[in-house]
Design an enzyme around this catalytic site. Structure first.
Site, PDB file in Angstrom:
ATOM      1  CD  GLU A  92      -3.124  -1.317   2.189  1.00  0.00           C
ATOM      2  OE1 GLU A  92      -4.792  -0.907   2.027  1.00  0.00           O
ATOM      3  OE2 GLU A  92      -2.846  -0.768   3.251  1.00  0.00           O
ATOM      4  CB  CYS A 105       3.267   7.781   2.814  1.00  0.00           C
ATOM      5  SG  CYS A 105       3.621   6.599   4.774  1.00  0.00           S
ATOM      6  CB  CYS A 112       7.543  -5.469   8.624  1.00  0.00           C
ATOM      7  SG  CYS A 112       8.861  -4.116   9.675  1.00  0.00           S
ATOM      8  CB  CYS A 116       6.583  -1.962  16.315  1.00  0.00           C
ATOM      9  SG  CYS A 116       7.799  -1.253  16.010  1.00  0.00           S
ATOM     10  CB  CYS A 119       2.688  -1.541  13.432  1.00  0.00           C
ATOM     11  SG  CYS A 119       3.056  -1.182  11.457  1.00  0.00           S
ATOM     12  CG  HIS A 216       6.691   4.805  19.525  1.00  0.00           C
ATOM     13  ND1 HIS A 216       6.162   5.846  18.484  1.00  0.00           N
ATOM     14  CD2 HIS A 216       7.164   4.150  18.321  1.00  0.00           C
ATOM     15  CE1 HIS A 216       5.615   6.331  17.555  1.00  0.00           C
ATOM     16  NE2 HIS A 216       6.708   4.862  17.414  1.00  0.00           N
ATOM     17  CB  CYS A 333       0.815   6.284  11.696  1.00  0.00           C
ATOM     18  SG  CYS A 333       1.221   7.644  11.384  1.00  0.00           S
TER      19      CYS A 333
HETATM   20  N1  SAH Z   1       9.604   0.451  10.602  1.00  0.00           N
HETATM   21  C1  SAH Z   1       9.354   2.598  10.557  1.00  0.00           C
HETATM   22  C2  SAH Z   1       9.155   3.139   9.313  1.00  0.00           C
HETATM   23  C3  SAH Z   1       7.309   2.841   9.556  1.00  0.00           C
HETATM   24  S1  SAH Z   1       6.444   4.575   9.564  1.00  0.00           S
HETATM   25  C4  SAH Z   1       9.451   2.786  11.661  1.00  0.00           C
HETATM   26  O1  SAH Z   1       8.875   2.294  12.092  1.00  0.00           O
HETATM   27  O2  SAH Z   1       9.391   4.199  11.528  1.00  0.00           O
HETATM   28  C5  SAH Z   1       5.357   4.471  10.301  1.00  0.00           C
HETATM   29  C6  SAH Z   1       5.120   5.048  12.024  1.00  0.00           C
HETATM   30  O3  SAH Z   1       3.920   5.122  12.337  1.00  0.00           O
HETATM   31  C7  SAH Z   1       6.093   4.693  13.241  1.00  0.00           C
HETATM   32  O4  SAH Z   1       6.570   5.795  13.596  1.00  0.00           O
HETATM   33  C8  SAH Z   1       5.480   3.990  13.632  1.00  0.00           C
HETATM   34  O5  SAH Z   1       5.512   3.434  15.370  1.00  0.00           O
HETATM   35  C9  SAH Z   1       4.351   4.597  13.580  1.00  0.00           C
HETATM   36  N2  SAH Z   1       2.703   3.544  13.330  1.00  0.00           N
HETATM   37  C10 SAH Z   1       3.092   2.099  13.871  1.00  0.00           C
HETATM   38  N3  SAH Z   1       1.666   1.705  13.997  1.00  0.00           N
HETATM   39  C11 SAH Z   1       0.992   2.789  14.755  1.00  0.00           C
HETATM   40  C12 SAH Z   1      -0.576   3.344  14.855  1.00  0.00           C
HETATM   41  N4  SAH Z   1      -1.335   2.006  14.884  1.00  0.00           N
HETATM   42  N5  SAH Z   1      -0.825   3.872  15.351  1.00  0.00           N
HETATM   43  C13 SAH Z   1       0.365   5.261  15.708  1.00  0.00           C
HETATM   44  N6  SAH Z   1       1.607   5.391  14.339  1.00  0.00           N
HETATM   45  C14 SAH Z   1       1.652   3.798  14.822  1.00  0.00           C
END
Ligand code: SAH
Length: 346
Positions: A92, A105, A112, A116, A119, A216, A333
Protein backbone atom coordinates in the site's frame (compact mmCIF):
# COMPACT_ATOMS: atom_id res chain seq x y z
CA UNK A 1 16.94 -16.61 -14.93
CA UNK A 2 14.71 -13.85 -13.58
CA UNK A 3 14.96 -10.59 -15.42
CA UNK A 4 16.29 -7.61 -13.47
CA UNK A 5 14.40 -4.34 -13.23
CA UNK A 6 16.20 -1.73 -15.31
CA UNK A 7 14.43 1.06 -13.45
CA UNK A 8 16.06 -0.09 -10.19
CA UNK A 9 19.47 1.04 -11.48
CA UNK A 10 20.99 4.31 -10.25
CA UNK A 11 22.69 6.61 -12.74
CA UNK A 12 26.05 5.17 -11.71
CA UNK A 13 24.84 1.59 -12.09
CA UNK A 14 23.43 2.38 -15.54
CA UNK A 15 26.75 3.94 -16.48
CA UNK A 16 28.54 0.74 -15.43
CA UNK A 17 26.01 -1.34 -17.32
CA UNK A 18 26.53 0.64 -20.53
CA UNK A 19 30.26 0.20 -20.14
CA UNK A 20 29.80 -3.57 -19.78
CA UNK A 21 27.60 -3.56 -22.86
CA UNK A 22 30.24 -1.57 -24.76
CA UNK A 23 27.92 1.38 -25.27
CA UNK A 24 28.86 5.06 -25.10
CA UNK A 25 28.46 6.55 -21.61
CA UNK A 26 25.86 9.13 -22.67
CA UNK A 27 23.35 6.34 -23.23
CA UNK A 28 23.17 5.86 -19.45
CA UNK A 29 21.91 9.41 -18.98
CA UNK A 30 19.45 9.09 -21.85
CA UNK A 31 18.05 5.82 -20.54
CA UNK A 32 17.84 7.19 -16.98
CA UNK A 33 15.75 10.11 -18.30
CA UNK A 34 13.41 7.81 -20.17
CA UNK A 35 12.87 5.69 -17.10
CA UNK A 36 12.59 8.36 -14.42
CA UNK A 37 11.61 11.61 -16.10
CA UNK A 38 9.34 10.31 -18.85
CA UNK A 39 8.53 7.20 -16.81
CA UNK A 40 8.05 4.96 -19.81
CA UNK A 41 6.72 1.46 -19.39
CA UNK A 42 8.01 -0.12 -22.59
CA UNK A 43 11.48 -0.34 -24.11
CA UNK A 44 10.18 0.65 -27.54
CA UNK A 45 9.35 4.12 -26.19
CA UNK A 46 13.07 4.98 -26.04
CA UNK A 47 13.01 6.37 -29.55
CA UNK A 48 16.55 7.75 -29.55
CA UNK A 49 18.18 4.40 -28.73
CA UNK A 50 19.52 1.94 -31.30
CA UNK A 51 17.20 -1.00 -31.96
CA UNK A 52 19.94 -3.51 -31.27
CA UNK A 53 20.53 -2.06 -27.80
CA UNK A 54 16.82 -2.04 -27.01
CA UNK A 55 16.57 -5.68 -28.05
CA UNK A 56 19.46 -6.65 -25.80
CA UNK A 57 17.98 -4.71 -22.89
CA UNK A 58 14.59 -6.24 -23.34
CA UNK A 59 16.06 -9.73 -23.17
CA UNK A 60 17.66 -9.10 -19.81
CA UNK A 61 15.50 -6.50 -18.11
CA UNK A 62 11.98 -5.41 -17.28
CA UNK A 63 10.54 -1.99 -16.44
CA UNK A 64 8.32 -1.84 -13.35
CA UNK A 65 5.04 -0.04 -13.72
CA UNK A 66 2.55 -0.02 -10.89
CA UNK A 67 -1.14 0.18 -11.58
CA UNK A 68 -3.47 0.42 -8.57
CA UNK A 69 -5.71 -2.58 -8.13
CA UNK A 70 -7.65 -0.59 -5.55
CA UNK A 71 -7.89 3.14 -4.83
CA UNK A 72 -9.62 4.62 -1.79
CA UNK A 73 -10.12 8.28 -1.07
CA UNK A 74 -10.60 9.70 2.40
CA UNK A 75 -12.89 12.57 3.40
CA UNK A 76 -9.73 14.61 4.02
CA UNK A 77 -8.46 14.03 0.46
CA UNK A 78 -5.87 11.40 1.36
CA UNK A 79 -5.69 8.61 -1.22
CA UNK A 80 -4.60 5.04 -0.49
CA UNK A 81 -3.45 2.79 -3.31
CA UNK A 82 -3.08 -0.96 -3.32
CA UNK A 83 -0.47 -2.04 -5.83
CA UNK A 84 0.22 -5.55 -7.01
CA UNK A 85 3.86 -6.23 -7.80
CA UNK A 86 5.07 -8.37 -10.69
CA UNK A 87 5.44 -11.39 -8.39
CA UNK A 88 1.87 -11.08 -7.09
CA UNK A 89 2.73 -9.50 -3.74
CA UNK A 90 0.78 -6.43 -2.69
CA UNK A 91 1.78 -3.19 -0.99
CA UNK A 92 0.00 0.00 0.00
CA UNK A 93 1.02 3.59 -0.72
CA UNK A 94 -0.59 6.75 0.61
CA UNK A 95 -0.84 10.18 -0.99
CA UNK A 96 -1.47 13.12 1.32
CA UNK A 97 -2.39 16.57 0.08
CA UNK A 98 -0.97 19.33 2.24
CA UNK A 99 -1.06 23.03 1.42
CA UNK A 100 2.72 22.94 0.90
CA UNK A 101 2.50 20.14 -1.65
CA UNK A 102 1.72 16.52 -2.37
CA UNK A 103 3.38 14.00 -0.09
CA UNK A 104 3.68 10.31 -0.85
CA UNK A 105 4.16 7.82 1.97
CA UNK A 106 5.99 4.88 0.42
CA UNK A 107 6.34 1.27 1.49
CA UNK A 108 9.88 -0.09 1.43
CA UNK A 109 9.22 -3.80 2.06
CA UNK A 110 6.48 -6.37 1.52
CA UNK A 111 5.61 -6.77 5.20
CA UNK A 112 8.03 -6.11 8.03
CA UNK A 113 9.95 -8.18 10.58
CA UNK A 114 10.28 -5.62 13.34
CA UNK A 115 7.22 -6.81 15.27
CA UNK A 116 6.03 -3.53 16.84
CA UNK A 117 2.93 -4.49 18.79
CA UNK A 118 0.80 -1.55 17.67
CA UNK A 119 1.49 -1.82 13.93
CA UNK A 120 -0.55 -3.73 11.34
CA UNK A 121 2.26 -3.79 8.76
CA UNK A 122 4.30 -6.29 10.75
CA UNK A 123 1.57 -8.73 11.77
CA UNK A 124 2.20 -11.20 8.96
CA UNK A 125 5.99 -10.83 8.97
CA UNK A 126 8.37 -9.97 6.15
CA UNK A 127 8.05 -11.44 2.67
CA UNK A 128 10.74 -9.49 0.83
CA UNK A 129 12.39 -6.14 0.34
CA UNK A 130 11.23 -3.81 -2.42
CA UNK A 131 13.71 -2.80 -5.11
CA UNK A 132 14.68 0.83 -5.63
CA UNK A 133 12.66 0.77 -8.83
CA UNK A 134 9.51 -0.49 -7.14
CA UNK A 135 9.70 2.20 -4.46
CA UNK A 136 10.17 4.90 -7.13
CA UNK A 137 7.28 3.42 -9.11
CA UNK A 138 4.98 3.99 -6.11
CA UNK A 139 5.66 7.70 -6.46
CA UNK A 140 5.28 7.79 -10.23
CA UNK A 141 1.95 5.96 -10.03
CA UNK A 142 0.64 8.34 -7.36
CA UNK A 143 1.70 11.39 -9.40
CA UNK A 144 0.06 9.96 -12.47
CA UNK A 145 -3.16 9.31 -10.60
CA UNK A 146 -3.63 12.96 -9.62
CA UNK A 147 -1.84 14.46 -12.61
CA UNK A 148 0.29 16.62 -10.33
CA UNK A 149 3.88 16.75 -9.17
CA UNK A 150 4.89 15.07 -5.93
CA UNK A 151 7.01 17.42 -3.82
CA UNK A 152 7.60 15.47 -0.62
CA UNK A 153 8.28 11.85 0.30
CA UNK A 154 8.07 10.07 3.61
CA UNK A 155 9.49 6.57 3.97
CA UNK A 156 6.84 5.67 6.51
CA UNK A 157 4.71 3.06 4.80
CA UNK A 158 5.01 -0.71 5.16
CA UNK A 159 8.47 -1.93 6.12
CA UNK A 160 11.59 -0.81 7.92
CA UNK A 161 13.69 1.29 5.51
CA UNK A 162 16.95 0.58 7.33
CA UNK A 163 16.28 -3.16 7.04
CA UNK A 164 16.47 -2.63 3.24
CA UNK A 165 19.44 -0.30 3.35
CA UNK A 166 21.07 -0.66 -0.08
CA UNK A 167 17.86 -0.54 -2.09
CA UNK A 168 16.63 2.45 -0.10
CA UNK A 169 19.91 4.28 -0.76
CA UNK A 170 19.57 3.53 -4.48
CA UNK A 171 15.98 4.75 -4.37
CA UNK A 172 17.05 8.04 -2.75
CA UNK A 173 19.69 8.52 -5.41
CA UNK A 174 17.18 7.88 -8.21
CA UNK A 175 14.39 10.04 -6.82
CA UNK A 176 16.61 13.03 -5.99
CA UNK A 177 18.39 13.04 -9.33
CA UNK A 178 17.89 16.19 -11.43
CA UNK A 179 17.64 13.84 -14.42
CA UNK A 180 14.57 12.21 -12.87
CA UNK A 181 11.82 13.74 -10.76
CA UNK A 182 14.35 15.74 -8.76
CA UNK A 183 12.78 15.61 -5.31
CA UNK A 184 15.21 17.36 -2.97
CA UNK A 185 16.60 15.46 0.01
CA UNK A 186 15.30 18.17 2.31
CA UNK A 187 11.79 17.18 1.24
CA UNK A 188 12.36 13.55 2.17
CA UNK A 189 11.86 11.96 5.62
CA UNK A 190 13.08 8.51 6.50
CA UNK A 191 11.56 6.87 9.56
CA UNK A 192 13.17 4.02 11.50
CA UNK A 193 12.25 1.97 14.54
CA UNK A 194 15.86 2.37 15.65
CA UNK A 195 18.37 -0.09 14.16
CA UNK A 196 21.48 1.50 15.67
CA UNK A 197 24.26 0.20 13.37
CA UNK A 198 22.23 1.24 10.34
CA UNK A 199 21.70 4.74 11.76
CA UNK A 200 25.49 5.02 11.95
CA UNK A 201 25.79 3.72 8.40
CA UNK A 202 23.24 6.28 7.22
CA UNK A 203 25.11 9.07 9.02
CA UNK A 204 28.20 8.31 6.94
CA UNK A 205 26.24 9.16 3.79
CA UNK A 206 25.65 12.69 5.11
CA UNK A 207 22.31 13.03 3.34
CA UNK A 208 20.23 16.13 3.87
CA UNK A 209 17.03 14.18 4.52
CA UNK A 210 15.12 14.27 7.80
CA UNK A 211 15.65 11.26 10.01
CA UNK A 212 12.63 10.34 12.13
CA UNK A 213 13.02 7.94 15.01
CA UNK A 214 9.99 5.96 16.16
CA UNK A 215 10.69 6.37 19.85
CA UNK A 216 7.27 5.97 21.52
CA UNK A 217 8.72 5.51 25.03
CA UNK A 218 11.56 7.06 27.07
CA UNK A 219 12.77 3.95 28.94
CA UNK A 220 13.57 0.32 28.20
CA UNK A 221 10.87 -1.25 30.37
CA UNK A 222 8.17 0.60 28.47
CA UNK A 223 9.74 0.54 25.01
CA UNK A 224 10.68 -3.14 24.99
CA UNK A 225 7.05 -4.06 25.65
CA UNK A 226 5.93 -2.04 22.64
CA UNK A 227 8.85 -2.66 20.28
CA UNK A 228 10.96 -5.84 20.25
CA UNK A 229 13.77 -3.97 18.44
CA UNK A 230 14.44 -2.25 21.76
CA UNK A 231 15.82 -5.51 23.16
CA UNK A 232 18.60 -5.36 20.61
CA UNK A 233 19.15 -1.58 20.71
CA UNK A 234 18.02 -0.09 24.02
CA UNK A 235 16.95 3.52 24.48
CA UNK A 236 20.29 4.91 25.69
CA UNK A 237 22.18 3.38 22.75
CA UNK A 238 19.55 4.67 20.37
CA UNK A 239 19.78 8.21 21.70
CA UNK A 240 23.59 8.09 21.53
CA UNK A 241 23.31 7.03 17.88
CA UNK A 242 20.95 9.97 17.29
CA UNK A 243 23.47 12.37 18.81
CA UNK A 244 26.24 10.94 16.63
CA UNK A 245 23.94 11.25 13.62
CA UNK A 246 23.23 14.92 14.34
CA UNK A 247 26.88 15.64 14.81
CA UNK A 248 27.95 13.95 11.62
CA UNK A 249 25.19 15.26 9.34
CA UNK A 250 24.37 18.61 10.95
CA UNK A 251 20.69 17.67 10.65
CA UNK A 252 18.19 17.70 13.48
CA UNK A 253 16.30 14.56 14.29
CA UNK A 254 12.59 14.16 14.67
CA UNK A 255 11.02 11.74 17.15
CA UNK A 256 7.71 10.01 16.53
CA UNK A 257 5.70 9.39 19.66
CA UNK A 258 2.42 7.48 19.32
CA UNK A 259 0.36 8.00 22.42
CA UNK A 260 -1.21 4.99 24.08
CA UNK A 261 -3.76 5.38 26.84
CA UNK A 262 -2.38 4.37 30.21
CA UNK A 263 0.93 3.16 28.76
CA UNK A 264 3.20 6.05 27.70
CA UNK A 265 1.08 9.15 28.31
CA UNK A 266 1.53 10.11 31.98
CA UNK A 267 3.02 13.36 33.29
CA UNK A 268 5.87 11.32 34.76
CA UNK A 269 6.61 9.85 31.30
CA UNK A 270 6.56 13.31 29.72
CA UNK A 271 9.26 14.52 32.12
CA UNK A 272 11.30 11.40 31.51
CA UNK A 273 11.04 11.94 27.76
CA UNK A 274 12.02 15.59 28.08
CA UNK A 275 15.04 14.70 30.21
CA UNK A 276 16.12 12.11 27.65
CA UNK A 277 16.17 14.36 24.59
CA UNK A 278 16.41 17.90 25.94
CA UNK A 279 19.23 19.92 24.43
CA UNK A 280 19.29 17.98 21.15
CA UNK A 281 17.14 20.58 19.42
CA UNK A 282 15.01 17.66 18.31
CA UNK A 283 11.37 17.81 17.43
CA UNK A 284 8.70 15.47 18.81
CA UNK A 285 5.69 14.49 16.73
CA UNK A 286 2.86 13.32 18.93
CA UNK A 287 0.12 11.19 17.45
CA UNK A 288 -2.70 9.37 19.24
CA UNK A 289 -2.14 5.72 18.38
CA UNK A 290 -4.34 4.47 15.57
CA UNK A 291 -6.53 1.45 16.15
CA UNK A 292 -5.25 -1.76 14.59
CA UNK A 293 -6.90 -5.21 14.75
CA UNK A 294 -5.10 -7.43 17.19
CA UNK A 295 -3.37 -4.54 18.96
CA UNK A 296 -3.83 -4.33 22.73
CA UNK A 297 -3.61 -0.54 22.69
CA UNK A 298 -6.06 2.33 22.57
CA UNK A 299 -5.42 6.02 21.97
CA UNK A 300 -4.84 8.72 24.54
CA UNK A 301 -7.70 11.22 24.35
CA UNK A 302 -7.17 14.56 22.67
CA UNK A 303 -7.12 16.61 25.89
CA UNK A 304 -4.37 14.45 27.34
CA UNK A 305 -2.31 14.57 24.14
CA UNK A 306 -2.54 18.37 24.38
CA UNK A 307 -1.51 18.29 28.05
CA UNK A 308 1.48 16.05 27.22
CA UNK A 309 2.53 18.43 24.46
CA UNK A 310 2.29 21.49 26.75
CA UNK A 311 4.37 19.75 29.36
CA UNK A 312 7.11 18.89 26.85
CA UNK A 313 7.14 22.49 25.62
CA UNK A 314 7.43 23.77 29.19
CA UNK A 315 10.38 21.44 29.71
CA UNK A 316 12.12 22.91 26.68
CA UNK A 317 11.26 20.26 24.09
CA UNK A 318 9.62 21.22 20.83
CA UNK A 319 6.49 19.12 20.21
CA UNK A 320 3.62 19.16 17.74
CA UNK A 321 0.51 17.06 17.43
CA UNK A 322 0.22 15.33 14.11
CA UNK A 323 -3.04 15.21 12.20
CA UNK A 324 -4.34 11.70 11.55
CA UNK A 325 -4.90 11.77 7.82
CA UNK A 326 -6.78 9.00 6.10
CA UNK A 327 -7.94 7.14 9.20
CA UNK A 328 -11.39 6.53 7.69
CA UNK A 329 -9.78 4.43 4.94
CA UNK A 330 -7.22 2.75 7.23
CA UNK A 331 -4.45 4.76 5.62
CA UNK A 332 -3.13 6.29 8.83
CA UNK A 333 0.18 5.41 10.54
CA UNK A 334 0.46 1.74 11.36
CA UNK A 335 -2.69 0.77 9.48
CA UNK A 336 -1.14 -0.30 6.18
CA UNK A 337 -0.86 -3.98 5.45
CA UNK A 338 0.35 -6.19 2.68
CA UNK A 339 -2.44 -8.76 2.76
CA UNK A 340 -5.23 -6.79 1.30
CA UNK A 341 -6.06 -8.68 -1.82
CA UNK A 342 -9.24 -10.28 -0.63
CA UNK A 343 -10.91 -7.02 0.25
CA UNK A 344 -9.50 -5.54 -2.95
CA UNK A 345 -11.95 -7.52 -5.02
CA UNK A 346 -14.93 -6.86 -2.76
N1 SAH B 1 9.53 0.99 10.17
C1 SAH B 1 9.65 2.42 10.18
C2 SAH B 1 8.73 3.04 9.18
C3 SAH B 1 7.27 2.89 9.52
S1 SAH B 1 6.77 4.50 9.79
C4 SAH B 1 9.47 2.94 11.58
O1 SAH B 1 9.18 2.13 12.46
O2 SAH B 1 9.69 4.11 11.82
C5 SAH B 1 5.29 4.36 10.53
C6 SAH B 1 5.22 5.19 11.80
O3 SAH B 1 3.95 4.93 12.34
C7 SAH B 1 6.25 4.76 12.83
O4 SAH B 1 6.60 5.84 13.65
C8 SAH B 1 5.43 3.77 13.62
O5 SAH B 1 5.97 3.53 14.90
C9 SAH B 1 4.10 4.45 13.66
N2 SAH B 1 2.98 3.57 13.93
C10 SAH B 1 2.87 2.26 13.70
N3 SAH B 1 1.68 1.80 14.09
C11 SAH B 1 1.01 2.86 14.55
C12 SAH B 1 -0.29 3.03 15.07
N4 SAH B 1 -1.12 2.01 15.20
N5 SAH B 1 -0.66 4.28 15.43
C13 SAH B 1 0.18 5.32 15.28
N6 SAH B 1 1.41 5.22 14.80
C14 SAH B 1 1.82 3.99 14.44
Amino acid sequence: MDKQQLNAFTEQQLTDLMKDMRQPAFRAKQIFRWLHQKQISDFSEMTDQPKSLLEQLEQKFTITKLVPIRRQQSKDGTIKFLFQLADGNCIETVLMRYNYGNTVCVSTQVGCRMGCRFCASTQAGLVRCLTAGEIAAEIYAAAQDIGERISHIVLMGIGEPLDNFDNVMDFLSIISSPMGVNIGMRNISLSTCGIVPMIDKLAEKKLQLTLSISLHAPNDAMRSKMMPVNNAYPVKELISACRRYQKQTGRRISFEYSMVKGVNDSAQTASELAALIRGMGAHVNLIPINPVDGSPYSATDAANVKRFQKQLEQLGVNATIRRRLGSDISAACGQLRREAREDAVK
